[in-house]
Design a protein around this motif. Sequence first.
Motif, PDB file in Angstrom:
ATOM      1  N   PHE A  88       0.819  -1.216   0.000  1.00 32.78           N
ATOM      2  CA  PHE A  88       0.000   0.000   0.000  1.00 32.78           C
ATOM      3  C   PHE A  88       0.854   1.268   0.000  1.00 32.78           C
ATOM      4  O   PHE A  88       0.362   2.355  -0.323  1.00 32.78           O
ATOM      5  CB  PHE A  88      -0.967   0.017   1.187  1.00 32.78           C
ATOM      6  N   ALA A  89       2.119   1.145   0.395  1.00 31.83           N
ATOM      7  CA  ALA A  89       3.007   2.314   0.331  1.00 31.83           C
ATOM      8  C   ALA A  89       3.153   2.781  -1.118  1.00 31.83           C
ATOM      9  O   ALA A  89       3.464   3.945  -1.381  1.00 31.83           O
ATOM     10  CB  ALA A  89       4.371   1.968   0.917  1.00 31.83           C
ATOM     11  N   ALA A  90       2.903   1.868  -2.049  1.00 32.01           N
ATOM     12  CA  ALA A  90       3.029   2.213  -3.470  1.00 32.01           C
ATOM     13  C   ALA A  90       2.048   3.320  -3.865  1.00 32.01           C
ATOM     14  O   ALA A  90       2.311   4.074  -4.802  1.00 32.01           O
ATOM     15  CB  ALA A  90       2.802   0.981  -4.335  1.00 32.01           C
ATOM     16  N   PHE A  91       0.913   3.430  -3.151  1.00 30.95           N
ATOM     17  CA  PHE A  91      -0.039   4.504  -3.481  1.00 30.95           C
ATOM     18  C   PHE A  91       0.649   5.863  -3.363  1.00 30.95           C
ATOM     19  O   PHE A  91       0.532   6.717  -4.238  1.00 30.95           O
ATOM     20  CB  PHE A  91      -1.256   4.479  -2.545  1.00 30.95           C
ATOM     21  N   ALA A  92       1.356   6.060  -2.253  1.00 30.84           N
ATOM     22  CA  ALA A  92       2.055   7.339  -2.050  1.00 30.84           C
ATOM     23  C   ALA A  92       3.237   7.453  -3.013  1.00 30.84           C
ATOM     24  O   ALA A  92       3.517   8.534  -3.530  1.00 30.84           O
ATOM     25  CB  ALA A  92       2.526   7.443  -0.610  1.00 30.84           C
ATOM     26  N   ILE A  93       3.897   6.323  -3.255  1.00 24.20           N
ATOM     27  CA  ILE A  93       5.060   6.357  -4.163  1.00 24.20           C
ATOM     28  C   ILE A  93       4.614   6.800  -5.559  1.00 24.20           C
ATOM     29  O   ILE A  93       5.299   7.565  -6.240  1.00 24.20           O
ATOM     30  CB  ILE A  93       5.745   4.974  -4.194  1.00 24.20           C
ATOM     31  N   LEU A  94       3.421   6.358  -5.980  1.00 22.85           N
ATOM     32  CA  LEU A  94       2.938   6.701  -7.321  1.00 22.85           C
ATOM     33  C   LEU A  94       2.521   8.171  -7.427  1.00 22.85           C
ATOM     34  O   LEU A  94       2.588   8.768  -8.489  1.00 22.85           O
ATOM     35  CB  LEU A  94       1.744   5.811  -7.693  1.00 22.85           C
TER      36      LEU A  94
END
Length: 576
Positions: free
Chosen positions: A488-494
């Motif tokens: 879910f950290a990928a949401f912020a990374i994107l």
Amino acid sequence: MKIYRVNMTEGKVTTEDVKEDYAALGGRGLTSQIIADEVKPNCNPIGAKNKLVIAPGLLSGTNAPSSGRLSVGTKSPLTGGIKESNAGGTAAQKLAKLGVKAIVVEGKPKDGKFYTMMVNKNGVKLEDSSADLLGKGNYEVMEKMQKELGEDVSVMSIGQAGEYKLQSASIAVSDPEGRPTRHCGRGGTGAVMGSKGLKTIVIDDTDAPGVSIVDKDAFKKSARALAKALLDHPVCGEGLPEYGTSILINILNESGGLPTQNFRRGRFEGADEISGETIAEVINERGGNTTHACHPGCVMRCSQIYNDKDGNYLTGGFEYETIWGFGANSEVDDIDAIAKMDRICDDVGVDTIEMATTIGVAMEAGVIEFGDAEGAIDLLKEIGKGTPIGRIIGNGTGFTAKAFGVTRVPVVKNQGIPAYDPRAVKGVGVTYATSTMGADHTAGYAVTSNILDIGGTVDPLDKEGQIDLSRDLQIATAAVDSTGLCVFAAFAILDNDEALPAVVDMLNAQYGLELEVGDVTELGKSILKVERDFNTRAGFDNTDDRLPDFFVEEECSPYDVKFDITDKELDEVYDF
Ligand code: SF4
């Protein structure tokens, strides 16, 4: 750091230094590389020649936010291909603090007994646990282990399904309260652990040396930057902590992508009854917790504690995919019944997504009717008893379909298709078809740009742009799964330009490296190539990268869409 090699045939543990080639790998990158290097792709997944590799992520055990994810790698009994199954819980952080880069479990006991593996500052040892633990579910096993060895130990265990070596068996990982609510669910890792004669792994990090960090100040600064990016993000910082992942029920229902009645249509009439908003109300009324971290240091805290009508704990880690599967896909709108099914799966140790698609197929076969919640509960209970019907169900969707002559079978590479209809969320359909893992939404979560407008917008109903979207996400996810960060950290990374550099800076500060952002992409690509090569050697080819025909032939209401991405286009995913 070190690698422990545990030979279950000889009952022997050896300690190895980390090879230079493995030094920059962690989590999925490391488990997949070791499996590719050491396991014959055509071996029997529950035979002595398969191996089980357990590895914390590169950042696990540090103060990096949401970095306590654990990878378990093996040749999957369910798909026959390579598998990395990823879980939260407390194990990864403790292993990393003990300096454990990986544990490689090989062979199988000659005496047919079950063992407990103890991991602490003195190393690893095996103890016979057949008399005490055999036949017990994960809740009882974890409670017993913590009573005997202290509340602070982390426990990984298999339930009865793992003992029976069923293809949907999971490995449970204890949450901060010591409950078996986090699972390496997908692909039957629990069957491999069972085949190795391992009932539990107990990790005690008392007096552990901790993780060494080359530049502590730089690490702290970057960890703070990532935490800020996560907390500032509307999904990571607000949606997930407030409602958990089940916030997606209404969103997918609205998008026409909530698979209903064994993937017949994309909208469920009873969605309101099982939505994240309803569940949050019920949880709050009954004194549960909507904002719970599956491991210390997670700032997104999407996990939940769900109590029964009397206010007593019933289940935790109650995820969107579970609620969808036992709910919409089975046409059940009773949230308490769904919570009971989740609890049974956690206890007997089976993957809730695989069980959801299996129950859908059992309903399709007429074993029970669609909408029959009590019937579904009874079927799941049979798994723990080891009855013939329980063993059929516990072997998953494809197996159950064969047993009952069902042809509407939502699987790719024999793994059940999760909670997003590939016709109405086409990017995730590409991921299901082409992932090295079999149907797996987390392998390239295109729901981001298709539905949530995260990392841009790609029309979910149109085929345009889906191949590139899925490819990019699959590459990025393979790398994220190596860091120990929650996907879910990928949401912020994107969405936030500062998030990925913060991750790279943390890796540099911890290991004294000079990585650049582009190196993360290269890592992801190399992991996918290693995994795909293993699958090729195991006998897979591009004809396995396809969805079941009914997604191509039948329209999905309410938007009356088919999966229209061609085979040739699917084959372009691996053009990198
Ligand atoms: S966001 Fe949720 S699943 Fe991810 S680490 Fe945090 S609590 Fe666990």
